[in-house]
Design a protein around this motif. Sequence first.
Motif, PDB file in Angstrom:
ATOM      1  N   GLU A   1       0.840  -1.209   0.000  1.00 44.70           N
ATOM      2  CA  GLU A   1       0.000   0.000   0.000  1.00 44.70           C
ATOM      3  C   GLU A   1       0.871   1.253   0.000  1.00 44.70           C
ATOM      4  O   GLU A   1       0.574   2.226  -0.700  1.00 44.70           O
ATOM      5  CB  GLU A   1      -0.924   0.008   1.223  1.00 44.70           C
ATOM      6  CG  GLU A   1      -2.057  -0.988   1.145  1.00 44.70           C
ATOM      7  CD  GLU A   1      -2.888  -1.024   2.430  1.00 44.70           C
ATOM      8  OE1 GLU A   1      -2.809  -0.082   3.247  1.00 44.70           O
ATOM      9  OE2 GLU A   1      -3.609  -2.019   2.610  1.00 44.70           O
ATOM     10  N   ARG A   2       1.958   1.227   0.794  1.00 41.76           N
ATOM     11  CA  ARG A   2       2.861   2.381   0.826  1.00 41.76           C
ATOM     12  C   ARG A   2       3.533   2.579  -0.532  1.00 41.76           C
ATOM     13  O   ARG A   2       3.736   3.718  -0.965  1.00 41.76           O
ATOM     14  CB  ARG A   2       3.897   2.222   1.948  1.00 41.76           C
ATOM     15  CG  ARG A   2       3.292   2.355   3.346  1.00 41.76           C
ATOM     16  CD  ARG A   2       4.337   2.473   4.432  1.00 41.76           C
ATOM     17  NE  ARG A   2       5.254   1.344   4.516  1.00 41.76           N
ATOM     18  CZ  ARG A   2       5.004   0.197   5.137  1.00 41.76           C
ATOM     19  NH1 ARG A   2       3.843   0.007   5.763  1.00 41.76           N
ATOM     20  NH2 ARG A   2       5.914  -0.768   5.166  1.00 41.76           N
ATOM     21  N   ILE A   3       3.865   1.487  -1.200  1.00 41.08           N
ATOM     22  CA  ILE A   3       4.440   1.598  -2.545  1.00 41.08           C
ATOM     23  C   ILE A   3       3.426   2.254  -3.472  1.00 41.08           C
ATOM     24  O   ILE A   3       3.753   3.181  -4.215  1.00 41.08           O
ATOM     25  CB  ILE A   3       4.866   0.210  -3.086  1.00 41.08           C
ATOM     26  CG1 ILE A   3       6.089  -0.300  -2.320  1.00 41.08           C
ATOM     27  CG2 ILE A   3       5.155   0.275  -4.580  1.00 41.08           C
ATOM     28  CD1 ILE A   3       6.429  -1.752  -2.597  1.00 41.08           C
TER      29      ILE A   3
ATOM     30  N   LEU B   1      15.686  -1.308   4.499  1.00 35.58           N
ATOM     31  CA  LEU B   1      14.668  -1.794   3.571  1.00 35.58           C
ATOM     32  C   LEU B   1      15.157  -3.017   2.809  1.00 35.58           C
ATOM     33  O   LEU B   1      14.359  -3.900   2.476  1.00 35.58           O
ATOM     34  CB  LEU B   1      14.256  -0.688   2.600  1.00 35.58           C
ATOM     35  CG  LEU B   1      13.458   0.448   3.223  1.00 35.58           C
ATOM     36  CD1 LEU B   1      13.265   1.560   2.208  1.00 35.58           C
ATOM     37  CD2 LEU B   1      12.124  -0.049   3.748  1.00 35.58           C
ATOM     38  N   GLU B   2      16.456  -3.084   2.549  1.00 36.63           N
ATOM     39  CA  GLU B   2      16.998  -4.260   1.876  1.00 36.63           C
ATOM     40  C   GLU B   2      16.889  -5.480   2.789  1.00 36.63           C
ATOM     41  O   GLU B   2      16.540  -6.568   2.344  1.00 36.63           O
ATOM     42  CB  GLU B   2      18.449  -4.021   1.482  1.00 36.63           C
ATOM     43  CG  GLU B   2      19.006  -5.124   0.609  1.00 36.63           C
ATOM     44  CD  GLU B   2      20.381  -4.788   0.057  1.00 36.63           C
ATOM     45  OE1 GLU B   2      21.185  -5.722  -0.049  1.00 36.63           O
ATOM     46  OE2 GLU B   2      20.631  -3.615  -0.259  1.00 36.63           O
ATOM     47  N   ALA B   3      17.165  -5.276   4.068  1.00 33.19           N
ATOM     48  CA  ALA B   3      17.088  -6.376   5.035  1.00 33.19           C
ATOM     49  C   ALA B   3      15.642  -6.730   5.375  1.00 33.19           C
ATOM     50  O   ALA B   3      15.311  -7.907   5.557  1.00 33.19           O
ATOM     51  CB  ALA B   3      17.843  -6.010   6.307  1.00 33.19           C
ATOM     52  N   ARG B   4      14.793  -5.713   5.499  1.00 33.91           N
ATOM     53  CA  ARG B   4      13.386  -5.903   5.850  1.00 33.91           C
ATOM     54  C   ARG B   4      12.526  -5.032   4.953  1.00 33.91           C
ATOM     55  O   ARG B   4      12.137  -3.922   5.326  1.00 33.91           O
ATOM     56  CB  ARG B   4      13.147  -5.509   7.311  1.00 33.91           C
ATOM     57  CG  ARG B   4      13.953  -6.367   8.278  1.00 33.91           C
ATOM     58  CD  ARG B   4      13.389  -6.396   9.632  1.00 33.91           C
ATOM     59  NE  ARG B   4      11.974  -6.724   9.586  1.00 33.91           N
ATOM     60  CZ  ARG B   4      11.172  -6.597  10.613  1.00 33.91           C
ATOM     61  NH1 ARG B   4      11.598  -6.143  11.734  1.00 33.91           N
ATOM     62  NH2 ARG B   4       9.898  -6.930  10.509  1.00 33.91           N
ATOM     63  N   PRO B   5      12.222  -5.515   3.755  1.00 31.39           N
ATOM     64  CA  PRO B   5      11.471  -4.703   2.788  1.00 31.39           C
ATOM     65  C   PRO B   5      10.114  -4.216   3.299  1.00 31.39           C
ATOM     66  O   PRO B   5       9.600  -3.211   2.824  1.00 31.39           O
ATOM     67  CB  PRO B   5      11.291  -5.634   1.590  1.00 31.39           C
ATOM     68  CG  PRO B   5      12.333  -6.675   1.742  1.00 31.39           C
ATOM     69  CD  PRO B   5      12.585  -6.812   3.212  1.00 31.39           C
ATOM     70  N   GLU B   6       9.559  -4.898   4.269  1.00 27.53           N
ATOM     71  CA  GLU B   6       8.251  -4.508   4.798  1.00 27.53           C
ATOM     72  C   GLU B   6       8.362  -3.504   5.945  1.00 27.53           C
ATOM     73  O   GLU B   6       7.344  -3.077   6.513  1.00 27.53           O
ATOM     74  CB  GLU B   6       7.481  -5.747   5.267  1.00 27.53           C
ATOM     75  CG  GLU B   6       7.927  -6.342   6.583  1.00 27.53           C
ATOM     76  CD  GLU B   6       9.233  -7.145   6.547  1.00 27.53           C
ATOM     77  OE1 GLU B   6       9.594  -7.664   7.611  1.00 27.53           O
ATOM     78  OE2 GLU B   6       9.889  -7.246   5.508  1.00 27.53           O
TER      79      GLU B   6
ATOM     80  N   THR C   1       4.612   6.378  -0.498  1.00 23.47           N
ATOM     81  CA  THR C   1       5.245   6.661   0.794  1.00 23.47           C
ATOM     82  C   THR C   1       6.172   5.546   1.255  1.00 23.47           C
ATOM     83  O   THR C   1       6.655   5.581   2.390  1.00 23.47           O
ATOM     84  CB  THR C   1       4.177   6.910   1.882  1.00 23.47           C
ATOM     85  OG1 THR C   1       3.355   5.746   2.014  1.00 23.47           O
ATOM     86  CG2 THR C   1       3.330   8.131   1.552  1.00 23.47           C
ATOM     87  N   TYR C   2       6.454   4.594   0.384  1.00 20.78           N
ATOM     88  CA  TYR C   2       7.371   3.514   0.747  1.00 20.78           C
ATOM     89  C   TYR C   2       8.747   4.105   1.028  1.00 20.78           C
ATOM     90  O   TYR C   2       9.223   4.971   0.306  1.00 20.78           O
ATOM     91  CB  TYR C   2       7.468   2.486  -0.382  1.00 20.78           C
ATOM     92  CG  TYR C   2       8.357   1.310  -0.045  1.00 20.78           C
ATOM     93  CD1 TYR C   2       7.918   0.314   0.812  1.00 20.78           C
ATOM     94  CD2 TYR C   2       9.630   1.201  -0.579  1.00 20.78           C
ATOM     95  CE1 TYR C   2       8.721  -0.766   1.126  1.00 20.78           C
ATOM     96  CE2 TYR C   2      10.443   0.123  -0.269  1.00 20.78           C
ATOM     97  CZ  TYR C   2       9.991  -0.855   0.583  1.00 20.78           C
ATOM     98  OH  TYR C   2      10.803  -1.923   0.898  1.00 20.78           O
TER      99      TYR C   2
END
Length: 65
Positions: free
Chosen positions: A26-28, A48-53, A32-33
Amino acid sequence: MEDDASLEGQGLLVSRQIASIDRALERIANGTYGECVRCSGEIAPARLEARPEAALCIDCARAEQ
């Protein structure tokens, strides 16, 4: 019965992970991601690379613990 409780716990964990991924999608979609949902600061690309969510920057995530 013991296995049922374990499976139930795993199901709950998977449900939470799916919900977290859905919120990231949703943020993407709304642009706002990568922005912390608490302080509106930038979430580090390495996080974000380690935890994309990830929804929180590292400072806000640490403060939550």
